[in-house]
Design an enzyme around this catalytic site. Structure first.
Site, PDB file in Angstrom:
ATOM      1  N   ASN A   9       0.869  -1.178   0.000  1.00  0.00           N
ATOM      2  CA  ASN A   9       0.000   0.000   0.000  1.00  0.00           C
ATOM      3  C   ASN A   9       0.908   1.231   0.000  1.00  0.00           C
ATOM      4  OD1 ASN A   9      -1.813   2.035   0.496  1.00  0.00           O
ATOM      5  ND2 ASN A   9      -2.322   1.376   2.592  1.00  0.00           N
ATOM      6  N   LYS A  11       0.175   4.276  -0.330  1.00  0.00           N
ATOM      7  CA  LYS A  11      -0.451   5.487   0.213  1.00  0.00           C
ATOM      8  C   LYS A  11      -0.192   6.676  -0.732  1.00  0.00           C
ATOM      9  CE  LYS A  11      -0.259   3.441   4.705  1.00  0.00           C
ATOM     10  NZ  LYS A  11      -0.363   3.580   6.128  1.00  0.00           N
ATOM     11  N   HIS A  95      -9.834   1.427   4.553  1.00  0.00           N
ATOM     12  CA  HIS A  95      -8.577   1.568   5.301  1.00  0.00           C
ATOM     13  C   HIS A  95      -8.805   2.534   6.473  1.00  0.00           C
ATOM     14  CE1 HIS A  95      -4.471   2.726   6.305  1.00  0.00           C
ATOM     15  NE2 HIS A  95      -4.097   1.590   5.724  1.00  0.00           N
ATOM     16  N   GLU A  97      -7.095   4.894   7.667  1.00  0.00           N
ATOM     17  CA  GLU A  97      -6.821   6.314   7.405  1.00  0.00           C
ATOM     18  C   GLU A  97      -8.010   6.982   6.732  1.00  0.00           C
ATOM     19  OE1 GLU A  97      -3.108   5.658   5.418  1.00  0.00           O
ATOM     20  OE2 GLU A  97      -2.105   5.356   7.341  1.00  0.00           O
ATOM     21  N   GLU A 167      -6.063  -4.949  10.597  1.00  0.00           N
ATOM     22  CA  GLU A 167      -5.032  -3.920  10.670  1.00  0.00           C
ATOM     23  C   GLU A 167      -5.333  -3.034  11.888  1.00  0.00           C
ATOM     24  OE1 GLU A 167      -2.546  -2.214   7.195  1.00  0.00           O
ATOM     25  OE2 GLU A 167      -4.304  -0.940   7.355  1.00  0.00           O
ATOM     26  N   GLY A 173       1.714   2.492  10.882  1.00  0.00           N
ATOM     27  CA  GLY A 173       2.649   3.615  10.837  1.00  0.00           C
ATOM     28  C   GLY A 173       3.331   3.910  12.157  1.00  0.00           C
ATOM     29  N   SER A 212       2.764  -1.997  10.513  1.00  0.00           N
ATOM     30  CA  SER A 212       4.186  -2.074  10.853  1.00  0.00           C
ATOM     31  C   SER A 212       4.816  -3.422  10.502  1.00  0.00           C
ATOM     32  CB  SER A 212       4.413  -1.748  12.335  1.00  0.00           C
ATOM     33  OG  SER A 212       4.053  -0.412  12.597  1.00  0.00           O
TER      34      SER A 212
HETATM   35  P1  PGA Z   1       2.569   0.462   7.727  1.00  0.00           P
HETATM   36  O1  PGA Z   1       1.140   0.746   7.035  1.00  0.00           O
HETATM   37  O2  PGA Z   1       3.069  -0.852   7.207  1.00  0.00           O
HETATM   38  O3  PGA Z   1       3.415   1.630   7.333  1.00  0.00           O
HETATM   39  O4  PGA Z   1       2.303   0.413   9.218  1.00  0.00           O
HETATM   40  C1  PGA Z   1       0.251  -0.297   6.796  1.00  0.00           C
HETATM   41  C2  PGA Z   1      -1.011   0.203   6.138  1.00  0.00           C
HETATM   42  O5  PGA Z   1      -1.535   1.233   6.551  1.00  0.00           O
HETATM   43  O6  PGA Z   1      -1.536  -0.407   5.183  1.00  0.00           O
END
Ligand code: PGA
Length: 249
Positions: A9, A11, A95, A97, A167, A173, A212
């Site tokens: 992903n 982003k 997601h 976010e 998740e 993050g 992460s």
């Molecule tokens: P990350 O993000 O691996 O940077 O923690 C995962 C995601 O949001 O899909």
């Protein structure tokens, strides 16, 4: 036995120059791997670039969101058929976010999920609890509610055409991944909840872990019986790190 899957992903990262190097690096690194499926989810403006570099490879591509509508006056939105036009086969839905920053709800995420299915795209549906919710022992309530938001509306069979992701928000993050046993516990909960409706679909469901994921922790997480792959954020922006996660499965 479910086929494993690793999704990157990206982003809101990248540009034409850096993407080309990253895409070529990932393609070269996974070209001879056969133990899983590989998908990269890019920002909309780069889907065509992904299509031109990834077609004829073993890496599929997709988007990170989509509109629930087709052919309407909706300034700034991207419809499911536009993703199909760009060769996408997957799309991330719900997601955290987007749930937090763009006020996505169970209702709007479900509508997008359905729009993706109708267009022939595979939704990658994200679920997870916040830190406060975990500390209040609400993890199963939250994840169960998010899962039910799909099963209630579209029936358990809709899940056989989707990818599910656990998740936890506190792991996204943060460099604080769930431990393998924390993740396994929730993955098992998800599978059992699906099994209450359909055991065959539950057994075959592909449930990914995200949050992460890193070359240092991927192997232990992927060793858990109910974890069928991963959704990788930051480490999908580095070909070596992403390929090393792919090698851990
Ligand atoms: P990350 O993000 O691996 O940077 O923690 C995962 C995601 O949001 O899909």
């Amino acid at each position: 036995m479910q086929r494993k899957l690793i999704v990157g992903n990206w982003k809101m990262n990248g540009n034409f120059v850096s993407n080309q190097l990253l895409l070529q690096g990932i393609v070269a690194g996974v070209r001879d791997l056969h133990q899983a499926d590989y998908v990269l989810c890019l920002p909309y403006p780069y889907l065509h670039q992904a299509q031109s570099i990834l077609q004829q490879t073993n890496v599929a591509w997709g988007a990170q969101n989509l509109s629930a509508n087709e052919d309407v006056a909706l300034t700034g939105s991207v419809s499911p058929s536009m993703l199909v036009d760009n060769g996408c086969t997957y799309v991330i839905v719900g997601h955290s976010e987007r749930r937090i920053l763009s006020h996505e709800t169970d209702d709007t995420a479900a509508a997008r999920f359905n729009a993706a299915l109708k267009a022939g795209l595979t939704p990658i549906f994200c679920m997870g609890e916040s830190k406060d919710e975990r500390e209040s022992d609400w993890t199963e309530y939250i994840v169960g509610r998010q899962l039910d938001s799909i099963m209630r509306r579209f029936g358990v069979h809709a899940l056989s055409h989707a990818i599910l992701v656990y998740e936890p928000l506190w792991a996204v993050g943060t460099d604080m991944p769930a431990t393998p046993s924390q993740a396994q516990e929730v993955h098992q909960f998800i599978r059992k909840r699906i099994a209450r409706c359909d055991e065959h679909i539950a057994k075959n469901a592909r449930i990914l872990y995200g949050g992460s994921l890193h070359p240092n922790n991927a192997r232990d997480l992927f060793a858990m019986p109910d974890i069928n792959g991963g959704l990788v954020g930051r480490c999908s922006l580095d070909a070596q790190a992403f390929v090393s996660i792919c090698l851990s499965i």
